[in-house]
Write a protein that holds these residues in place. Structure first.
Motif, short mmCIF file in Angstrom:
data_model
loop_
_atom_site.label_atom_id
_atom_site.label_comp_id
_atom_site.label_asym_id
_atom_site.label_seq_id
_atom_site.Cartn_x
_atom_site.Cartn_y
_atom_site.Cartn_z
N LYS A 172 0.82 -1.22 0.00
CA LYS A 172 0.00 0.00 0.00
C LYS A 172 0.84 1.26 0.00
N ASP A 173 1.91 1.29 0.80
CA ASP A 173 2.73 2.50 0.88
C ASP A 173 3.52 2.66 -0.42
N SER A 174 3.33 3.81 -1.07
CA SER A 174 3.94 4.01 -2.40
C SER A 174 5.45 4.07 -2.32
N LEU A 175 6.02 4.71 -1.29
CA LEU A 175 7.47 4.80 -1.17
C LEU A 175 8.07 3.41 -0.99
N THR A 176 7.48 2.60 -0.09
CA THR A 176 7.98 1.24 0.14
C THR A 176 7.83 0.41 -1.12
N ARG A 177 6.69 0.55 -1.83
CA ARG A 177 6.47 -0.21 -3.07
C ARG A 177 7.54 0.13 -4.10
N ASP A 178 7.80 1.42 -4.29
CA ASP A 178 8.84 1.82 -5.25
C ASP A 178 10.20 1.29 -4.84
N LEU A 179 10.52 1.39 -3.55
CA LEU A 179 11.84 0.98 -3.09
C LEU A 179 12.05 -0.52 -3.25
N VAL A 180 11.05 -1.33 -2.83
CA VAL A 180 11.18 -2.79 -2.97
C VAL A 180 11.30 -3.19 -4.44
N TYR A 181 10.46 -2.62 -5.29
CA TYR A 181 10.46 -2.97 -6.71
C TYR A 181 11.81 -2.62 -7.34
N ILE A 182 12.31 -1.41 -7.06
CA ILE A 182 13.55 -0.95 -7.70
C ILE A 182 14.74 -1.74 -7.18
N LEU A 183 14.79 -2.00 -5.87
CA LEU A 183 15.90 -2.79 -5.34
C LEU A 183 15.95 -4.18 -5.94
N MET A 184 14.78 -4.83 -6.07
CA MET A 184 14.76 -6.17 -6.65
C MET A 184 15.12 -6.13 -8.14
N ALA A 185 14.55 -5.16 -8.86
CA ALA A 185 14.82 -5.07 -10.30
C ALA A 185 16.30 -4.83 -10.57
N LYS A 186 16.90 -3.90 -9.81
CA LYS A 186 18.33 -3.63 -10.01
C LYS A 186 19.17 -4.83 -9.60
N GLY A 187 18.75 -5.52 -8.52
CA GLY A 187 19.49 -6.71 -8.11
C GLY A 187 19.45 -7.81 -9.16
N LEU A 188 18.29 -8.03 -9.76
CA LEU A 188 18.17 -9.04 -10.82
C LEU A 188 18.99 -8.65 -12.04
N HIS A 189 19.00 -7.34 -12.36
CA HIS A 189 19.79 -6.88 -13.51
C HIS A 189 21.29 -7.08 -13.25
N CYS A 190 21.76 -6.72 -12.04
CA CYS A 190 23.18 -6.94 -11.71
C CYS A 190 23.52 -8.42 -11.75
N CYS A 191 22.58 -9.25 -11.32
CA CYS A 191 22.81 -10.69 -11.36
C CYS A 191 22.95 -11.17 -12.81
N ALA A 192 22.11 -10.62 -13.70
CA ALA A 192 22.15 -11.02 -15.11
C ALA A 192 23.45 -10.63 -15.79
N ILE A 193 24.03 -9.48 -15.39
CA ILE A 193 25.29 -9.03 -16.00
C ILE A 193 26.50 -9.48 -15.19
N LYS A 194 26.26 -10.39 -14.21
CA LYS A 194 27.32 -11.00 -13.39
C LYS A 194 28.03 -9.99 -12.49
#
Length: 996
Positions: free
Chosen positions: A562-584
């Motif tokens: 529900k909280d927009s700041l938390t939603r943005d932060l969780v989504y962006i942290l996971m997305a960037k983590g997955l991207h870093c994982c993909a580029i090793k």
């Protein structure tokens, strides 16, 4: 000359033996018709074809009363026919270009010999011994014509000739072609033996400073008259068609230059003579004009000769090296000063003097040197390619695909050099508007094709870009970039510091979004989001970059926060983590995942388990890319976590398929077969299809070296994979009402999902035994097809069943794709596994890619024999492999290689070897391969074959090879085997250099 009589006899002996049947009246009529024919504006058939007809009639052998074949009689009939042929040539003004294009070598040889006879050149006289200045003009001209033709024919025979496609086989036509080919070879042999004399004759002709005359129809008529009726006109200096001394010198210089240039391939000093003759020809053409020449010269070819001579004869002093860009580049290529080539190309981008073809040829040569192992040339290739591309842009040509390939991964250094070349290739003060428009369009399209904004800013902020594009064009470009990434606010110049911009809310938000996109520091990301949410509450900042992707199974849970700041932060942290994982980039990925885990632990047990699963996958990747590469076993804690994930029973947890795949692959890679086969809980096997498949693989690998009873587990794995690859046919009615037959994968039959055939599960596997097992399974499944022509060989292939009950249900197209992808992946794990290399070669062989198949067959032998310095194991080069290599060479027209490979078989295949050696159109090195033959029977056959064909040089090579003492049949078996092994080694190494 000594060859003319022999040539004439050879030419006449190949004609059909039919007695003459033409009456004298018909000859008189034929001569009258010829006169009318040659007077027509465009005679049909062409006059040159009449020469062939007349000479064929005149050269027909006669048959006496005892039915014996006699040479053509020297009677009035034959003399008139020969005279008619000479008249046709005279009508064509003795133009060698026309005659050579339309007449074969034997026919033209016969014609010029008749010209020598009628010009009263004594038969058997060497032309080099004759003083041309003392001869009548027409006689001297006849000698010049013959020797010019001899030189031109030698030069022409050195050029490659495209073989005509053979039509339907006809015995009489084939015999005629073979006779003409043998006759041509004999004439060429004589001409080459007398080439030195012909050159001396032509060199002597250059010293003549007088006009000469060539026979016309009128002078030929006078010569044919009875001796008492000739008034001596043909001996005078004014009879015939006048050829000026300068025209003669021009033609003779050109022909001498061509023969000297050809001889220069074996004697570089002769190139100086060629250069002298070609430049003399150029001077004479410039002085008299090409239109004044009686005989035409191909000026484009002459210019090419001159250019080549300038490069080949360039001296070593600095002054001559600076003469032309061609000689400079040639010198740089020879000395290895490749950076100087880049400077020359960059300077030429302003003058545009180098032709496109020359630029491309230099780039191709540099690429070839780079592929041979010179890594330092990669940068030079890129720079030369950029220079060529900018040159193409300025000349409005299509950009080469090589530039697009090299720019797939741009870097700061590449962009800097590209901008340097663009700036140095156009002078904005003097350049036309068209050139400016082309350069501006190139830079604009370059910006639109890039995804990294830093590189876009580098180009859009460059002085050249700002000067070439107007303000409205730059604004339009920014709008186009916005459409592609709607949440990014672009500016035309890079901003050095966030705090240096004016305090505008829209600019602040745009710059903060830009920093948010680039940052991988979790605490900085959190700070930026707090600032952004403090400025506006209407934006969803997780949408500002289309690169941020989160799996759908996670997205629904995260977006439910529900909280927009938390939603943005969780989504962006996971997305960037997955991207870093993909580029090793595992270090930053771990930081981002750890921060996200800490955040979600406070409010969501479900997301906490999700992050623990992702961190487990990250740890697997980290170990496989780090310590696992050197073979170090993973820590026991990591193995326990992997087992714990597979046994996990937490309800309502979103799971990614790839994690289960990687976990099972991890256990297989580290040989945790005991756990997979014995300790894994039964409910887990029944509910998790990946564990089930992993268990079957582990059991098969575990029992693979065991007794025949171990095939039971292999049969279970076989049945599972066959079910996975099975499809059922169903009828479906489309929107247009028509019923179509579709293929549908039966998920109830298989234990995996339908996209298993994408082999996502197999790709993490790195254990050789597991990969070999899977490869052999799919290879066997591929070979089961009824319509298969060429089986693929594989290790352990005999453990699988040999038939499938319902063959039509298997999707063999998917199986074939899987085999190709699997072997390609396996070779990335170990490129030196000879069994995998043989599978790759068999795949190329089955798909008719014979050159690639030979490459991998040879590579398989090389990796297991220290590049053939040791004997290739017999289980690698089996008879089947050797026979496929033989077929590859045969279909590539490398017939000598076929004959040599026939020796490698356990029983030498003489039939195939002899048939291959009979082929004369071979694309390999032919006689230079004879030193690799150790079978005396094949060498004896070669000697007989070359003797039969009259190929003396090749016969001597074969005799030399057979005469080596180590091949003596009386030698001990060890000596003979050693001789064979030494030749095998040298031949395979030569083949490897050819195909690698």
């Amino acid at each position: 000359m000594s060859a003319e009589a022999a040539d004439r006899e050879a030419a006449t002996s190949s004609r059909p033996c039919t007695p003459p049947q033409t009456s004298w009246f018909e000859f008189v009529l034929e001569e009258a018709l010829l006169e009318q024919h040659l007077q027509k504006p465009s005679p049909d058939p062409p006059p040159v074809q009449l020469i062939v007809q007349f000479l064929e009639q005149a050269s027909k052998p006669s048959v006496n009363e005892q039915n014996q074949v006699q040479p053509p009689p020297d009677n009035k009939r034959n003399r008139i026919l020969k005279l008619l042929a000479l008249k046709v040539a005279a009508h064509l003004k003795w133009d060698l270009d026309v005659l050579e294009k339309s007449l074969s070598v034997p026919v033209l040889n016969m014609l010029l010999n008749e010209l020598l006879c009628i010009s009263k050149v004594p038969p058997g006289t060497k032309h080099v011994d004759v003083d041309l200045s003392s001869l009548p003009p027409t006689t001297a001209m006849a000698i010049l014509l013959y020797n010019r033709w001899a030189i031109r024919t030698i030069v022409q025979s050195s050029f490659p000739v495209k073989q005509a496609k053979p039509g339907p086989p006809q015995l009489n036509v084939m015999n005629h072609i073979q006779q003409e080919k043998e006759l041509t070879e004999n004439i060429l042999k004589v001409l080459k033996e007398q080439a030195a004399d012909s050159i001396l004759v032509l060199e002597g002709a250059l010293k003549l400073n007088k006009d000469l005359y060539v026979h016309t129809i009128r002078t030929l008529d006078l010569l044919a008259m009875e001796p008492g009726m000739v008034n001596g006109e043909t001996e005078s200096s004014t009879a015939g068609l006048k050829i000026s001394a300068e025209e003669i010198q021009c033609q003779v210089c050109y022909d001498l230059g061509a023969i000297y240039f050809q001889q220069g391939s074996t004697n570089a000093a002769v190139h100086e003579k060629a250069k002298e003759k070609f430049f003399k020809t150029k001077e004479l053409i410039a002085k008299n004009g090409s239109s004044s020449l009686h005989f035409t010269i191909d000026e484009e070819r002459l210019a090419g000769y001159c250019q080549a001579c300038e490069v080949l004869t360039a001296s070593s002093d600095d002054a001559s090296q600076q003469a032309t860009p061609y000689s400079q580049i040639h010198s740089c290529m020879k000395s290895g000063k490749y950076q100087d080539i880049v400077k020359i190309f960059l300077e030429d981008n302003l003058t545009l003097s180098l032709p496109e073809q020359f630029r491309q040829s230099v780039l191709r040569e540099l690429f070839q040197k780079a592929q041979q192992g010179n890594d330092a040339l990669d940068e030079v290739c890129f720079k030369v390619c950029v220079c060529n591309t900018v040159c193409d842009v300025l000349q409005d040509r299509i950009i080469d695909i090589q530039f697009c390939q090299l720019f797939l991964k741009p870097s700061k250094e590449k962009i800097d050099f590209l901008l340097e070349v663009c700036s140095g290739s156009i002078n904005l003060e003097s350049a036309s508007e068209e050139l400016k428009r082309r350069m501006a369009a190139f830079l604009k399209n370059l910006c639109l094709g890039m995804e990294d904004l830093q590189f876009v800013f580098m180009i859009s902020s460059h002085d050249l870009f700002i000067k070439l594009l107007k303000d409205d064009e730059r604004k339009l470009l920014i709008d186009q970039m916005r459409k592609r990434s709607p949440r990014i606010n672009l500016c035309t110049k890079p901003v050095t510091s966030f705090y240096d911009i004016p305090a505008s809310a829209s600019v602040n938000i745009g710059q903060l979004e830009h920093q948010l996109i680039l940052s991988v520091d979790p605490w900085r990301i959190r700070q930026i989001l707090i600032e952004l949410h403090g400025m506006t509450s209407e934006r969803q900042f997780w949408t500002i970059s289309n690169k941020w992707e989160v799996p759908n199974v996670y997205g629904s849970v995260i977006l439910g926060i529900k909280d927009s700041l938390t939603r943005d932060l969780v989504y962006i942290l996971m997305a960037k983590g997955l991207h870093c994982c993909a580029i090793k980039d595992f270090v930053h990925a771990k930081q981002l995942f750890a921060a996200c885990l800490e955040l979600v632990t406070e409010f969501s047990p479900k997301l906490r388990q999700v992050m623990l699963n992702e961190m487990l996958l990250l740890d697997i990747y980290t170990h496989e890319a780090g310590a696992g590469v050197s073979g170090e076993r993973p820590p026991s804690d990591l193995i326990s976590r992997v087992r714990g994930y597979l046994e996990m029973r937490v309800p309502d947890i979103p799971l990614r398929q790839v994690i289960a795949e990687e976990c099972v692959a991890f256990l297989l890679n580290w040989c945790e077969n005991e756990y997979l086969t014995m300790q894994v809980p039964l409910p887990l096997v029944q509910t998790n299809p990946y564990v089930k498949l992993g268990q079957l693989l582990a059991a098969t690998c575990k029992e693979l070296p065991g007794p025949k009873e171990s095939r039971r587990t292999a049969k279970d794995l076989w049945e599972v994979v066959v079910q996975i690859c099975s499809v059922s046919n169903q009828h479906k009615r489309g929107n247009d009402g028509r019923v179509s037959l579709i293929k549908h994968r039966e998920s109830t039959l298989g234990i995996m999902y339908r996209y298993f055939m994408g082999i996502l599960f197999f790709f993490p596997l790195q254990e050789p035994l597991v990969l070999t097992t899977i490869l052999s399974l799919f290879v066997k499944l591929h070979n089961v097809r009824e319509d298969i022509v060429n089986d693929i060989a594989a290790e352990h292939i005999s453990i699988w069943p040999s038939s499938i009950p319902n063959l039509q249900s298997v999707d063999f197209e998917a199986v074939a794709i899987t085999v190709k992808e699997l072997v390609s992946y396996a070779l990335t794990i170990n490129a030196n596994n000879h069994f995998w290399l043989i599978i790759q070669a068999d795949i190329y062989f089955a798909t008719n890619q014979y050159s690639a198949a030979l490459h991998y067959y040879l590579q398989a032998g090389a990796v297991c024999s220290d590049f053939f310095n040791k004997m290739v194991p017999p289980d690698v080069y089996t008879d089947q492999v050797i026979k496929r290599m033989i077929k590859c060479c045969s279909l590539l027209n490398c017939h000598t290689q076929v004959a040599i490979l026939c020796q490698f078989l356990r029983e030498v295949d003489y039939k195939t070897a002899f048939k291959a050696l009979q082929e004369q159109n071979s694309h390999d090195a032919m006689d230079s391969y004879y030193e690799y033959i150790w079978d005396v029977t094949i060498l004896e056959y070669l000697t007989y074959l070359h003797h039969k064909r009259g190929e003396t040089d090749k016969r001597q090579i074969a005799i030399k090879a057979i005469g080596q003492t180590e091949l003596n049949a009386s030698n001990p078996e060890e000596v003979l085997q050693l001789a064979a092994q030494r030749r095998k080694k040298k031949f395979l190494q030569a083949m490897a250099k050819l195909y690698f």
